[in-house]
Design an enzyme around this catalytic site. Structure first.
Site, PDB file in Angstrom:
ATOM      1  N   SER A  14       0.853  -1.198   0.000  1.00  0.00           N
ATOM      2  CA  SER A  14       0.000   0.000   0.000  1.00  0.00           C
ATOM      3  C   SER A  14       0.882   1.239   0.000  1.00  0.00           C
ATOM      4  O   SER A  14       1.719   1.415   0.899  1.00  0.00           O
ATOM      5  CB  SER A  14      -0.891   0.014   1.235  1.00  0.00           C
ATOM      6  OG  SER A  14      -1.417   1.320   1.405  1.00  0.00           O
ATOM      7  N   HIS A  39      -1.260  -1.439  -4.169  1.00  0.00           N
ATOM      8  CA  HIS A  39      -2.530  -1.176  -3.478  1.00  0.00           C
ATOM      9  C   HIS A  39      -2.657   0.325  -3.215  1.00  0.00           C
ATOM     10  O   HIS A  39      -1.754   0.948  -2.650  1.00  0.00           O
ATOM     11  CB  HIS A  39      -2.533  -1.949  -2.160  1.00  0.00           C
ATOM     12  CG  HIS A  39      -3.820  -1.880  -1.392  1.00  0.00           C
ATOM     13  ND1 HIS A  39      -4.898  -2.703  -1.643  1.00  0.00           N
ATOM     14  CD2 HIS A  39      -4.194  -1.085  -0.361  1.00  0.00           C
ATOM     15  CE1 HIS A  39      -5.870  -2.428  -0.795  1.00  0.00           C
ATOM     16  NE2 HIS A  39      -5.478  -1.442  -0.005  1.00  0.00           N
ATOM     17  N   ASP A  41      -4.925   3.265  -1.507  1.00  0.00           N
ATOM     18  CA  ASP A  41      -5.962   3.532  -0.511  1.00  0.00           C
ATOM     19  C   ASP A  41      -6.547   4.927  -0.704  1.00  0.00           C
ATOM     20  O   ASP A  41      -5.890   5.928  -0.410  1.00  0.00           O
ATOM     21  CB  ASP A  41      -5.368   3.424   0.892  1.00  0.00           C
ATOM     22  CG  ASP A  41      -5.118   1.983   1.290  1.00  0.00           C
ATOM     23  OD1 ASP A  41      -6.042   1.160   1.152  1.00  0.00           O
ATOM     24  OD2 ASP A  41      -3.991   1.674   1.721  1.00  0.00           O
ATOM     25  N   MET A  43      -9.094   7.612   0.557  1.00  0.00           N
ATOM     26  CA  MET A  43      -9.862   7.951   1.773  1.00  0.00           C
ATOM     27  C   MET A  43     -10.478   9.333   1.601  1.00  0.00           C
ATOM     28  O   MET A  43      -9.818  10.254   1.107  1.00  0.00           O
ATOM     29  CB  MET A  43      -8.940   7.957   2.988  1.00  0.00           C
ATOM     30  CG  MET A  43      -8.221   6.634   3.216  1.00  0.00           C
ATOM     31  SD  MET A  43      -7.251   6.689   4.733  1.00  0.00           S
ATOM     32  CE  MET A  43      -6.391   5.116   4.625  1.00  0.00           C
ATOM     33  N   HIS A  72      -8.592   0.664  -3.480  1.00  0.00           N
ATOM     34  CA  HIS A  72      -9.455   0.405  -2.318  1.00  0.00           C
ATOM     35  C   HIS A  72     -10.135   1.717  -1.937  1.00  0.00           C
ATOM     36  O   HIS A  72      -9.501   2.612  -1.390  1.00  0.00           O
ATOM     37  CB  HIS A  72      -8.560  -0.127  -1.181  1.00  0.00           C
ATOM     38  CG  HIS A  72      -9.273  -0.364   0.104  1.00  0.00           C
ATOM     39  ND1 HIS A  72      -8.590  -0.600   1.288  1.00  0.00           N
ATOM     40  CD2 HIS A  72     -10.593  -0.410   0.420  1.00  0.00           C
ATOM     41  CE1 HIS A  72      -9.468  -0.783   2.263  1.00  0.00           C
ATOM     42  NE2 HIS A  72     -10.671  -0.659   1.778  1.00  0.00           N
ATOM     43  N   MET A  74     -12.174   3.838   0.309  1.00  0.00           N
ATOM     44  CA  MET A  74     -12.738   4.001   1.659  1.00  0.00           C
ATOM     45  C   MET A  74     -13.483   5.330   1.654  1.00  0.00           C
ATOM     46  O   MET A  74     -13.026   6.339   2.202  1.00  0.00           O
ATOM     47  CB  MET A  74     -11.611   3.988   2.701  1.00  0.00           C
ATOM     48  CG  MET A  74     -11.130   2.570   2.989  1.00  0.00           C
ATOM     49  SD  MET A  74      -9.531   2.558   3.797  1.00  0.00           S
ATOM     50  CE  MET A  74      -8.491   2.710   2.367  1.00  0.00           C
ATOM     51  N   MET A 143     -10.706  -6.158   5.869  1.00  0.00           N
ATOM     52  CA  MET A 143      -9.851  -5.236   6.644  1.00  0.00           C
ATOM     53  C   MET A 143      -9.411  -5.958   7.913  1.00  0.00           C
ATOM     54  O   MET A 143     -10.237  -6.457   8.675  1.00  0.00           O
ATOM     55  CB  MET A 143     -10.620  -3.973   7.034  1.00  0.00           C
ATOM     56  CG  MET A 143     -10.969  -3.022   5.910  1.00  0.00           C
ATOM     57  SD  MET A 143      -9.621  -2.136   5.113  1.00  0.00           S
ATOM     58  CE  MET A 143      -8.510  -1.703   6.399  1.00  0.00           C
ATOM     59  N   ASP A 181      -5.969  -6.793   4.624  1.00  0.00           N
ATOM     60  CA  ASP A 181      -5.498  -5.411   4.502  1.00  0.00           C
ATOM     61  C   ASP A 181      -5.334  -4.783   5.886  1.00  0.00           C
ATOM     62  O   ASP A 181      -6.319  -4.468   6.553  1.00  0.00           O
ATOM     63  CB  ASP A 181      -6.490  -4.597   3.669  1.00  0.00           C
ATOM     64  CG  ASP A 181      -5.966  -3.198   3.362  1.00  0.00           C
ATOM     65  OD1 ASP A 181      -4.813  -2.897   3.727  1.00  0.00           O
ATOM     66  OD2 ASP A 181      -6.719  -2.419   2.757  1.00  0.00           O
TER      67      ASP A 181
HETATM   68  C1  DX5 Z   1      -5.837   1.181   6.055  1.00  0.00           C
HETATM   69  C2  DX5 Z   1      -5.461   0.827   4.639  1.00  0.00           C
HETATM   70  C3  DX5 Z   1      -4.341  -0.151   4.538  1.00  0.00           C
HETATM   71  C4  DX5 Z   1      -3.070   0.338   5.137  1.00  0.00           C
HETATM   72  C5  DX5 Z   1      -2.218  -0.802   5.573  1.00  0.00           C
HETATM   73  O1  DX5 Z   1      -7.012   1.932   6.075  1.00  0.00           O
HETATM   74  O2  DX5 Z   1      -6.555   0.286   3.933  1.00  0.00           O
HETATM   75  O3  DX5 Z   1      -4.137  -0.537   3.198  1.00  0.00           O
HETATM   76  O4  DX5 Z   1      -2.342   1.123   4.266  1.00  0.00           O
HETATM   77  O5  DX5 Z   1      -1.134  -0.292   6.252  1.00  0.00           O
HETATM   78  P1  DX5 Z   1      -0.236  -1.189   7.203  1.00  0.00           P
HETATM   79  O6  DX5 Z   1       0.314  -2.301   6.380  1.00  0.00           O
HETATM   80  O7  DX5 Z   1       0.810  -0.232   7.674  1.00  0.00           O
HETATM   81  O8  DX5 Z   1      -1.119  -1.704   8.305  1.00  0.00           O
HETATM   82 ZN    ZN Z   2      -6.382  -0.715   1.765  1.00  0.00          ZN
END
Ligand code: DX5
Ligand code: ZN
Length: 233
Positions: A14, A39, A41, A43, A72, A74, A143, A181
């Site tokens: 990620s 990946h 993310d 948000m 992904h 969110m 998650m 994840d």
């Molecule tokens: C959290 C994200 C993850 C995150 C994982 O909301 O969806 O993808 O980046 O990070 P680590 O591997 O540091 O837990």
């Molecule tokens: Zn993610």
């Protein structure tokens, strides 16, 4: 019965943990280290208490690599934002069932646009929330931390979700991949793999490491140990 995974572990770092000001070199380093996917993310500051980036970042990264982009979302009401991420070049596009009323419709829209649909659940959502769509998706994103931030500790109870999803997948003859994840590192990767996860998302364990190549190799080795030697009887 010994668990022998039939699918090679897919390692998907990620970029949340990477330096956004040097994202090109982070992607290049990860690619050279042999990762399988990237990946991304997204948000929105509403569904989760953090903001990251929008479709332009995805489109710009699309120009940098041919690796599959695992986006992904969110975000609240993902159905309203889908097209921008499809146009930006997402390969896998996942959204949260907790954020969307018309889950089945959104899956169909992603598929008909030529992307691979995924659905995601937070740790407090049971896998039953996915049961009606398991035949329609390519990715079940579980998650393993509460979404919003990297660097958290894996919620162990979520591992059981992979076991249950693996069984359900076999029962209905589906072929979606099961993705972990959050909180994945060389210490937890073997347990994730043994539980049945096919895809391991790791942010801080890859981009927070001083040696990316070594970090990816450690994840790969931990996964292999699990898939060849763990007996789950
Ligand atoms: C959290 C994200 C993850 C995150 C994982 O909301 O969806 O993808 O980046 O990070 P680590 O591997 O540091 O837990
Ligand atoms: Zn993610």
């Amino acid at each position: 019965m010994a668990f022998m995974s039939s699918v090679r572990t897919i390692i998907a770092p990620s970029i949340l943990a990477a330096d956004f000001a040097r994202i090109g070199s982070a992607i290049e380093t990860a690619e050279q280290a042999g990762v399988d996917w990237i990946h991304l993310d997204v948000m929105d500051g509403h569904f989760v208490p953090n903001l990251t980036f929008g479709p332009k970042m995805v489109a710009d990264i699309r120009k940098l690599t041919e690796l599959p982009l695992d986006v992904h979302l969110m975000v609240n009401n993902p159905g309203e934002l889908l097209d921008a991420y499809i146009d930006a070049g997402a390969d896998f596009l996942s959204f949260h069932v907790e954020a969307e009323t018309h889950v089945h419709r959104v899956i169909q829209r992603i598929r008909s646009a030529g992307c691979r649909p995924g659905v995601a659940i937070v740790p407090s959502t049971p896998i039953g929330a996915l049961s009606c769509v398991l035949s329609d998706i390519d990715l079940a994103l579980v998650m393993t931390v509460n979404p919003g931030f990297g660097g958290q500790t894996l919620v162990e109870e979520c591992l059981r979700k992979a076991e249950a999803l693996r069984e359900e997948r076999s029962n209905i003859g589906a072929s979606f991949l099961i993705e972990a994840d959050g909180g994945v590192n060389p210490k937890t990767a073997a347990r994730c793999r043994h539980a049945g996860f096919d895809v391991l998302v790791a942010g801080s364990a890859v981009f927070g490491a001083s040696d990316t190549e070594r970090a990816v190799m450690q994840l790969r080795t931990a996964s292999l140990e699990s898939s060849t030697s763990v007996d789950d009887t």
